[in-house]
Design a protein around this motif. Structure first.
Motif, PDB file in Angstrom:
ATOM      1  N   ILE A   4      -3.180 -12.055  -1.726  1.00 40.87           N
ATOM      2  CA  ILE A   4      -2.024 -11.589  -2.671  1.00 40.87           C
ATOM      3  C   ILE A   4      -2.003  -9.927  -2.558  1.00 40.87           C
ATOM      4  N   GLU A   5      -1.023  -9.571  -1.837  1.00 41.28           N
ATOM      5  CA  GLU A   5      -0.960  -8.004  -1.919  1.00 41.28           C
ATOM      6  C   GLU A   5      -0.180  -7.288  -2.947  1.00 41.28           C
ATOM      7  N   LEU A   6      -0.485  -6.430  -3.363  1.00 42.12           N
ATOM      8  CA  LEU A   6       0.420  -5.406  -4.504  1.00 42.12           C
ATOM      9  C   LEU A   6       1.007  -4.221  -3.561  1.00 42.12           C
ATOM     10  N   SER A   7       2.259  -4.092  -3.185  1.00 38.20           N
ATOM     11  CA  SER A   7       2.835  -3.314  -2.343  1.00 38.20           C
ATOM     12  C   SER A   7       3.659  -2.111  -3.005  1.00 38.20           C
ATOM     13  N   ALA A   8       3.443  -2.098  -3.966  1.00 42.60           N
ATOM     14  CA  ALA A   8       4.048  -0.869  -5.188  1.00 42.60           C
ATOM     15  C   ALA A   8       3.621  -1.089  -6.404  1.00 42.60           C
ATOM     16  N   PRO A   9       3.341   0.191  -6.914  1.00 40.63           N
ATOM     17  CA  PRO A   9       2.938  -0.219  -8.693  1.00 40.63           C
ATOM     18  C   PRO A   9       3.984  -0.842  -9.591  1.00 40.63           C
ATOM     19  N   SER A  10       4.293  -2.154  -9.462  1.00 42.49           N
ATOM     20  CA  SER A  10       4.985  -2.957  -9.988  1.00 42.49           C
ATOM     21  C   SER A  10       4.631  -4.593  -9.998  1.00 42.49           C
ATOM     22  N   LEU A  11       4.882  -5.218 -11.329  1.00 48.48           N
ATOM     23  CA  LEU A  11       4.608  -6.412 -11.078  1.00 48.48           C
ATOM     24  C   LEU A  11       5.318  -7.403 -10.275  1.00 48.48           C
ATOM     25  N   ALA A  44      -3.132  -2.082 -15.299  1.00 52.81           N
ATOM     26  CA  ALA A  44      -2.779  -0.565 -15.170  1.00 52.81           C
ATOM     27  C   ALA A  44      -2.558  -0.198 -13.676  1.00 52.81           C
ATOM     28  N   VAL A  45      -3.258  -0.595 -12.648  1.00 56.07           N
ATOM     29  CA  VAL A  45      -2.866  -0.366 -11.133  1.00 56.07           C
ATOM     30  C   VAL A  45      -1.607  -1.185 -11.088  1.00 56.07           C
ATOM     31  N   ALA A  46      -1.269  -2.388 -11.485  1.00 52.78           N
ATOM     32  CA  ALA A  46      -0.174  -2.958 -10.989  1.00 52.78           C
ATOM     33  C   ALA A  46       1.204  -2.177 -11.665  1.00 52.78           C
ATOM     34  N   THR A  47       0.803  -1.673 -12.848  1.00 46.31           N
ATOM     35  CA  THR A  47       1.995  -0.890 -13.327  1.00 46.31           C
ATOM     36  C   THR A  47       2.302   0.653 -13.462  1.00 46.31           C
ATOM     37  N   GLY A  48       1.329   1.176 -12.380  1.00 48.97           N
ATOM     38  CA  GLY A  48       1.561   2.579 -12.209  1.00 48.97           C
ATOM     39  C   GLY A  48       0.834   3.418 -13.004  1.00 48.97           C
ATOM     40  N   ARG A  49      -0.132   2.786 -14.037  1.00 48.64           N
ATOM     41  CA  ARG A  49      -0.595   3.697 -14.886  1.00 48.64           C
ATOM     42  C   ARG A  49      -2.032   3.972 -14.476  1.00 48.64           C
ATOM     43  N   PRO A  51      -4.147   5.535 -10.897  1.00 44.55           N
ATOM     44  CA  PRO A  51      -3.668   6.056  -9.553  1.00 44.55           C
ATOM     45  C   PRO A  51      -4.669   5.298  -8.631  1.00 44.55           C
ATOM     46  N   VAL A  52      -3.878   4.918  -7.495  1.00 44.31           N
ATOM     47  CA  VAL A  52      -4.406   4.348  -6.485  1.00 44.31           C
ATOM     48  C   VAL A  52      -4.159   4.981  -5.074  1.00 44.31           C
ATOM     49  N   PRO A  53      -5.149   4.851  -4.110  1.00 47.83           N
ATOM     50  CA  PRO A  53      -5.011   6.001  -2.965  1.00 47.83           C
ATOM     51  C   PRO A  53      -3.837   5.649  -1.888  1.00 47.83           C
ATOM     52  N   ARG A  54      -3.743   4.253  -2.052  1.00 52.39           N
ATOM     53  CA  ARG A  54      -2.615   3.641  -1.206  1.00 52.39           C
ATOM     54  C   ARG A  54      -2.193   2.194  -1.496  1.00 52.39           C
ATOM     55  N   PHE A  55      -0.923   2.125  -1.048  1.00 49.52           N
ATOM     56  CA  PHE A  55      -0.486   0.679  -0.954  1.00 49.52           C
ATOM     57  C   PHE A  55       0.027   0.416   0.454  1.00 49.52           C
ATOM     58  N   PRO A  56      -0.164  -1.029   0.602  1.00 47.45           N
ATOM     59  CA  PRO A  56      -0.309  -2.079  -0.260  1.00 47.45           C
ATOM     60  C   PRO A  56      -1.854  -2.188  -0.326  1.00 47.45           C
ATOM     61  N   LEU A  57      -2.374  -3.153  -1.371  1.00 52.91           N
ATOM     62  CA  LEU A  57      -3.852  -3.177  -1.730  1.00 52.91           C
ATOM     63  C   LEU A  57      -3.994  -4.883  -2.081  1.00 52.91           C
ATOM     64  N   ILE A  58      -5.297  -5.126  -1.875  1.00 52.40           N
ATOM     65  CA  ILE A  58      -5.293  -6.491  -2.520  1.00 52.40           C
ATOM     66  C   ILE A  58      -6.022  -6.212  -3.705  1.00 52.40           C
ATOM     67  N   PRO A  59      -5.385  -6.652  -4.916  1.00 56.72           N
ATOM     68  CA  PRO A  59      -5.652  -6.241  -6.220  1.00 56.72           C
ATOM     69  C   PRO A  59      -6.770  -6.969  -6.848  1.00 56.72           C
ATOM     70  N   VAL A  60      -7.371  -6.882  -8.238  1.00 54.25           N
ATOM     71  CA  VAL A  60      -8.311  -7.531  -9.013  1.00 54.25           C
ATOM     72  C   VAL A  60      -9.703  -7.342  -8.723  1.00 54.25           C
ATOM     73  N   ALA A  61     -10.237  -6.568  -9.495  1.00 54.36           N
ATOM     74  CA  ALA A  61     -11.696  -6.005  -9.472  1.00 54.36           C
ATOM     75  C   ALA A  61     -12.766  -7.133  -9.428  1.00 54.36           C
ATOM     76  N   ASP A  62     -12.651  -8.087 -10.284  1.00 57.07           N
ATOM     77  CA  ASP A  62     -13.413  -9.018 -10.505  1.00 57.07           C
ATOM     78  C   ASP A  62     -13.287 -10.433 -10.043  1.00 57.07           C
ATOM     79  N   GLY A  63     -14.259 -10.814  -9.481  1.00 60.58           N
ATOM     80  CA  GLY A  63     -14.071 -12.426  -9.077  1.00 60.58           C
ATOM     81  C   GLY A  63     -15.442 -12.943  -8.672  1.00 60.58           C
ATOM     82  N   ALA A  64     -15.498 -14.346  -8.197  1.00 62.53           N
ATOM     83  CA  ALA A  64     -16.786 -14.984  -7.947  1.00 62.53           C
ATOM     84  C   ALA A  64     -16.478 -16.001  -6.769  1.00 62.53           C
ATOM     85  N   GLY A  65     -17.376 -16.466  -6.178  1.00 61.44           N
ATOM     86  CA  GLY A  65     -17.017 -17.306  -4.930  1.00 61.44           C
ATOM     87  C   GLY A  65     -18.434 -17.988  -4.196  1.00 61.44           C
TER      88      GLY A  65
END
Length: 334
Positions: A4-11, A44-49, A51-65
């Motif tokens: 899943i990519e986030l291509s801009a600061p918008s849901l 906050a990343v997904a709504t523009g609140r 700052p991120v260095p660039r889009f697109p990005l693969i979002p979400v900090a936390d996970g497991a696998g």
């Protein structure tokens, strides 16, 4: 691989994509992601609140696998091992530095909404055996932050811990503090959530809608002494009360700004009570490893409010954005 990519600061800018599968180099591990968990930084990343260095990005900090492949020189993990990647994979231990503490997955580095993620082996922590992948995915930010708060205040049997709200950090702090033998006071605007907190061991609950002066209630509960640790999540509307609810020599652990990032407090109270007001931005891999061990030893099960599918990512973000609905954490199953 699918991601899943986030291509801009918008849901509305979340989209499914196909990307090349990474290949591990020396010292690296390819992790097959099984679950992710949302934090407010992701929203906050997904709504523009935030700052991120660039889009697109693969979002979400936390996970497991689980480990899918290992690179040359990796000896501490084997294919098939269940693991939790830290949200700040370059911050291994000690105080944060700019080059390590700011490299956050889902912000600067690829996040957890991908089929595979490539990480240094040093950024991985074994998953406690009793946890599902969805539960394990909630640990990196929330459990690590709660752990650092308890350690900062030297919470032990007989300590009093006051928690604001029933979000992920507060609920982890409740569970960890009870495992340490502390007395826990927790606040919420929802009686239902307070009942759920009681079921996890909370000793005292305060509905701050009915009792706006919850700091005075904390003092009443503690015979005027106050709490040894206050985990301050609210910001503008709660910071002053957190200071007033603290005991002499207590720690006010500042981790959130749900009601705003500007606050004021009585400096005389801070000085005369010798308070330790400490800010925090999660912690290093070493702290995640420690809290995972504590959770394994105490058989703590994280409070996962709701699990969404990987095809329901926008709905998961929306549920978090509604604010106040969830108790504990929100997870996404791959």
């Amino acid at each position: 691989m699918q991601a899943i990519e986030l291509s801009a600061p918008s849901l509305d800018a979340l989209r499914a994509v196909t990307l090349p599968r990474p290949q591990p180099g020396p010292g690296q591990v390819l992790v097959r992601m099984r679950a992710a968990s949302l934090n407010f930084i992701d929203l906050a990343v997904a709504t523009g609140r935030y700052p991120v260095p660039r889009f697109p990005l693969i979002p979400v900090a936390d996970g497991a696998g689980e480990v899918a492949e290992i690179g040359a020189g990796v000896t501490e993990f084997a294919v098939g091992d269940r693991v939790i990647p830290h949200s700040k994979p370059l911050w291994l231990g000690g105080p944060a530095r700019a080059e390590t503490g700011s490299a956050t997955r889902g912000v600067v580095l690829p996040g957890s909404l991908a089929e595979y993620v490539l990480l240094p082996a040093s950024a991985l922590v074994p998953t406690p055996a009793h946890l599902s992948d969805e539960a394990a995915a909630t640990l990196p930010i929330a459990a690590t932050t709660a752990w650092r708060g308890l350690r900062a205040a030297n919470v032990r049997p007989g300590s009093v811990v006051a928690l604001i709200g029933t979000g992920g950090v507060s609920v982890f702090a409740l569970q960890l503090a009870k495992a340490a033998g502390a007395t826990v006071i927790i606040t919420s605007s929802s009686d239902d959530k307070l009942e759920r907190a009681k079921a996890l061991g909370a000793d005292y609950t305060i509905n701050y809608r009915r009792t706006p002066a919850w700091d005075e209630a904390v003092l009443d509960i503690t015979g005027g002494n106050g709490a040894d640790l206050v985990i301050e999540t609210g910001g503008t509307q709660t910071f002053g009360r957190s200071i007033d609810a603290a005991a002499i020599g207590a720690t006010v652990f500042v981790i959130g700004f749900v009601t705003g990032a500007t606050a004021s407090a009585d400096l005389m109270t801070i000085m005369t009570r010798a308070l330790n007001v400490q800010g925090n931005n999660t912690g290093p891999v070493s702290d995640l490893r420690d809290v995972a061990r504590a959770i394994a030893a105490s058989k703590i099960v994280p409070a996962v409010d709701k699990i969404f599918g990987i095809d329901e990512v926008p709905q998961a973000y929306g549920y978090l954005a509604e604010g106040g609905r969830h108790f504990g954490k929100i997870a996404i199953a791959h």
